[in-house]
Design a protein around this motif. Structure first.
Motif, mmCIF file in Angstrom:
data_model
loop_
_atom_site.group_PDB
_atom_site.id
_atom_site.type_symbol
_atom_site.label_atom_id
_atom_site.label_comp_id
_atom_site.label_asym_id
_atom_site.label_seq_id
_atom_site.Cartn_x
_atom_site.Cartn_y
_atom_site.Cartn_z
ATOM 1 N N PRO A 1 0.814 -1.211 0.000
ATOM 2 C CA PRO A 1 0.000 0.000 0.000
ATOM 3 C C PRO A 1 0.846 1.258 0.000
ATOM 4 O O PRO A 1 2.085 1.188 0.005
ATOM 5 N N ALA A 2 0.178 2.404 -0.001
ATOM 6 C CA ALA A 2 0.873 3.674 0.180
ATOM 7 C C ALA A 2 1.357 3.778 1.625
ATOM 8 O O ALA A 2 0.781 3.177 2.528
ATOM 9 N N ASP A 3 2.429 4.533 1.809
ATOM 10 C CA ASP A 3 3.027 4.671 3.137
ATOM 11 C C ASP A 3 3.289 6.161 3.401
ATOM 12 O O ASP A 3 3.705 6.880 2.492
ATOM 13 N N PRO A 4 3.099 6.642 4.616
ATOM 14 C CA PRO A 4 3.297 8.070 4.901
ATOM 15 C C PRO A 4 4.749 8.487 5.094
ATOM 16 O O PRO A 4 5.039 9.681 5.252
ATOM 17 N N THR A 5 5.684 7.541 5.093
ATOM 18 C CA THR A 5 7.069 7.867 5.453
ATOM 19 C C THR A 5 7.667 8.944 4.563
ATOM 20 O O THR A 5 8.350 9.860 5.051
ATOM 21 N N LEU A 6 7.453 8.880 3.247
ATOM 22 C CA LEU A 6 8.074 9.847 2.350
ATOM 23 C C LEU A 6 7.631 11.262 2.686
ATOM 24 O O LEU A 6 8.467 12.177 2.803
ATOM 25 N N ALA A 7 6.340 11.477 2.854
ATOM 26 C CA ALA A 7 5.849 12.807 3.213
ATOM 27 C C ALA A 7 6.384 13.236 4.576
ATOM 28 O O ALA A 7 6.739 14.412 4.775
ATOM 29 N N ASP A 8 6.467 12.297 5.512
ATOM 30 C CA ASP A 8 6.992 12.631 6.837
ATOM 31 C C ASP A 8 8.450 13.062 6.763
ATOM 32 O O ASP A 8 8.863 14.029 7.422
ATOM 33 N N VAL A 9 9.244 12.342 5.983
ATOM 34 C CA VAL A 9 10.664 12.687 5.844
ATOM 35 C C VAL A 9 10.826 14.055 5.192
ATOM 36 O O VAL A 9 11.654 14.872 5.617
ATOM 37 N N LEU A 10 10.031 14.310 4.174
ATOM 38 C CA LEU A 10 10.146 15.577 3.446
ATOM 39 C C LEU A 10 9.532 16.742 4.216
ATOM 40 O O LEU A 10 9.865 17.903 3.957
ATOM 41 N N GLY A 11 8.616 16.441 5.117
ATOM 42 C CA GLY A 11 7.953 17.505 5.864
ATOM 43 C C GLY A 11 6.984 18.301 5.018
ATOM 44 O O GLY A 11 6.709 19.479 5.309
ATOM 45 N N ARG A 12 6.443 17.671 3.999
ATOM 46 C CA ARG A 12 5.492 18.346 3.102
ATOM 47 C C ARG A 12 4.693 17.280 2.360
ATOM 48 O O ARG A 12 5.090 16.110 2.322
ATOM 49 N N PRO A 13 3.573 17.675 1.748
ATOM 50 C CA PRO A 13 2.836 16.709 0.921
ATOM 51 C C PRO A 13 3.667 16.288 -0.289
ATOM 52 O O PRO A 13 4.494 17.059 -0.788
ATOM 53 N N VAL A 14 3.437 15.066 -0.725
ATOM 54 C CA VAL A 14 4.123 14.579 -1.923
ATOM 55 C C VAL A 14 3.170 14.651 -3.113
ATOM 56 O O VAL A 14 1.966 14.841 -2.958
ATOM 57 N N VAL A 15 3.729 14.508 -4.297
ATOM 58 C CA VAL A 15 2.969 14.736 -5.528
ATOM 59 C C VAL A 15 1.916 13.651 -5.729
ATOM 60 O O VAL A 15 2.216 12.450 -5.665
ATOM 61 N N ARG A 16 0.690 14.085 -6.000
ATOM 62 C CA ARG A 16 -0.404 13.160 -6.277
ATOM 63 C C ARG A 16 -0.388 12.775 -7.759
ATOM 64 O O ARG A 16 0.104 13.521 -8.608
ATOM 65 N N VAL A 17 -0.941 11.611 -8.058
ATOM 66 C CA VAL A 17 -0.923 11.102 -9.431
ATOM 67 C C VAL A 17 -1.614 12.060 -10.384
ATOM 68 O O VAL A 17 -1.107 12.358 -11.478
ATOM 69 N N ALA A 18 -2.783 12.552 -10.009
ATOM 70 C CA ALA A 18 -3.532 13.434 -10.906
ATOM 71 C C ALA A 18 -2.730 14.688 -11.246
ATOM 72 O O ALA A 18 -2.730 15.144 -12.403
ATOM 73 N N ASP A 19 -2.045 15.244 -10.267
ATOM 74 C CA ASP A 19 -1.243 16.444 -10.521
ATOM 75 C C ASP A 19 -0.061 16.133 -11.427
ATOM 76 O O ASP A 19 0.294 16.933 -12.306
ATOM 77 N N TYR A 20 0.549 14.978 -11.208
ATOM 78 C CA TYR A 20 1.673 14.592 -12.066
ATOM 79 C C TYR A 20 1.201 14.403 -13.505
ATOM 80 O O TYR A 20 1.833 14.897 -14.447
ATOM 81 N N LEU A 21 0.092 13.681 -13.681
ATOM 82 C CA LEU A 21 -0.407 13.432 -15.032
ATOM 83 C C LEU A 21 -0.838 14.734 -15.705
ATOM 84 O O LEU A 21 -0.612 14.913 -16.904
ATOM 85 N N LYS A 22 -1.430 15.627 -14.944
ATOM 86 C CA LYS A 22 -1.825 16.923 -15.515
ATOM 87 C C LYS A 22 -0.614 17.670 -16.039
ATOM 88 O O LYS A 22 -0.629 18.221 -17.144
ATOM 89 N N SER A 23 0.463 17.681 -15.256
ATOM 90 C CA SER A 23 1.695 18.344 -15.680
ATOM 91 C C SER A 23 2.291 17.668 -16.893
ATOM 92 O O SER A 23 2.743 18.334 -17.839
ATOM 93 N N ALA A 24 2.268 16.325 -16.917
ATOM 94 C CA ALA A 24 2.831 15.588 -18.048
ATOM 95 C C ALA A 24 2.052 15.849 -19.322
ATOM 96 O O ALA A 24 2.622 16.001 -20.402
ATOM 97 N N LEU A 25 0.723 15.927 -19.204
ATOM 98 C CA LEU A 25 -0.101 16.191 -20.382
ATOM 99 C C LEU A 25 0.108 17.607 -20.882
ATOM 100 O O LEU A 25 0.116 17.845 -22.093
#
Length: 287
Positions: free
Chosen positions: A259-283
């Motif tokens: 599953p998804a895990d919160p560790t990456l966001a916790d380490v970075l101290g900020r929200p991480v990139v969501r799929v929809a936002d990434y795909l929107k940028s890629a398109l």
């Protein structure tokens, strides 16, 4: 000195660029197969040396003076990949590195049906045997891979791929930031938790997102593994690459990338990139 391998690749270059924002250039070295392609980093004060995992004799010079080495996993698979990674681990230890870091995967397992995952598991064993403190960054599945998987669907309106399972898609940029923190602040040790984006989404979910973003229906159709493989080969994909992609879907069905895990966001101290936002940028970039 912090040594980053693979700095001509997408993840390695991101790490090198972000390190330059936190560490003096003279304390950064890159080990690359093509030193000329990294000449711009050299112009900024980074030490650029040729190092090739497939040619272990190049590694002592490339890793000379290392305090930490980030081994970015190669694009090869199978015995060649494992042999190269083991050579890099051994060279980093011989160079006196106080910590060895490696870009592994959340799905690392000897039994995974996705070919790179047993390679990652074997490399993690080499790290554990090295006698050097290590960090294995168990990265989530790159969201950029989703873009490649749906490229044809954007033209046809049909996303025809095998039965799949949920995937914790994760952006390169977030993983690069985590690697930099691991190199400079030692925020992670040993086998890391899964470093993932905030959600798990299967191919049906990706089709729904694309439908919203493009304003045209993208229909998700399930095809058999054999049919998908045959279609890939008919379109000129080498058999080994077709087998790898079929294995990707098989592994996702078995839950290797969730599953998804919160560790990456916790380490970075900020929200991480969501799929929809990434795909929107890629398109948007794709035009």
């Amino acid at each position: 000195m912090i040594i980053v391998t693979g700095a001509n690749g997408q993840l390695g270059r991101m790490v090198a660029e972000r390190l330059l924002e936190r560490v003096p250039a003279e304390e950064i070295g890159v080990s690359v197969r093509d030193a000329e392609a990294a000449r711009d980093l050299g112009a900024r004060g980074v030490r650029v040396r040729r190092g090739d995992f497939a040619d272990p004799d190049t590694l002592p010079h490339a890793f000379e003076g290392a305090s930490k080495v980030l081994i970015v996993s190669t694009g090869t698979t199978g015995e060649a990949a494992v042999r190269g990674h083991r050579a890099a681990v051994a060279a980093a230890a011989a160079a006196g590195a106080k910590r060895i870091l490696y870009t592994s995967h959340m799905g690392a397992s000897p039994s995974s049906r996705f070919v790179p995952m047993p390679d990652h598991a074997a490399t993690e064993e080499a790290l554990q045997r090295s006698g050097v403190p290590f960090t294995s960054l168990r990265n989530g599945f790159y969201t950029s891979s989703a873009v490649e998987l749906v490229r044809g669907a954007l033209e046809t309106g049909v996303l025809a791929v095998p039965e799949d399972g949920p995937v914790a898609w994760t952006a390169h940029a977030d993983l690069a930031d985590a690697a930099v923190l691991a190199l400079t602040d030692e925020v992670l040790d040993g086998l890391s938790p899964a470093l993932t984006g905030p959600e798990v989404i299967d191919m049906a979910g990706i089709a729904e997102i694309l439908t919203r973003l493009t304003g045209r229906p993208i229909r998700r159709v399930v095809v058999s593994d054999d049919e998908y493989r045959a279609q890939l080969i008919d379109h000129g994909v080498p058999e080994s690459s077709a087998d790898l992609l079929v294995g990707l879907f098989a592994a996702s069905r078995e839950g290797d990338f969730a599953p998804a895990d919160p560790t990456l966001a916790d380490v970075l101290g900020r929200p991480v990139v969501r799929v929809a936002d990434y795909l929107k940028s890629a398109l948007t970039t794709r035009g």
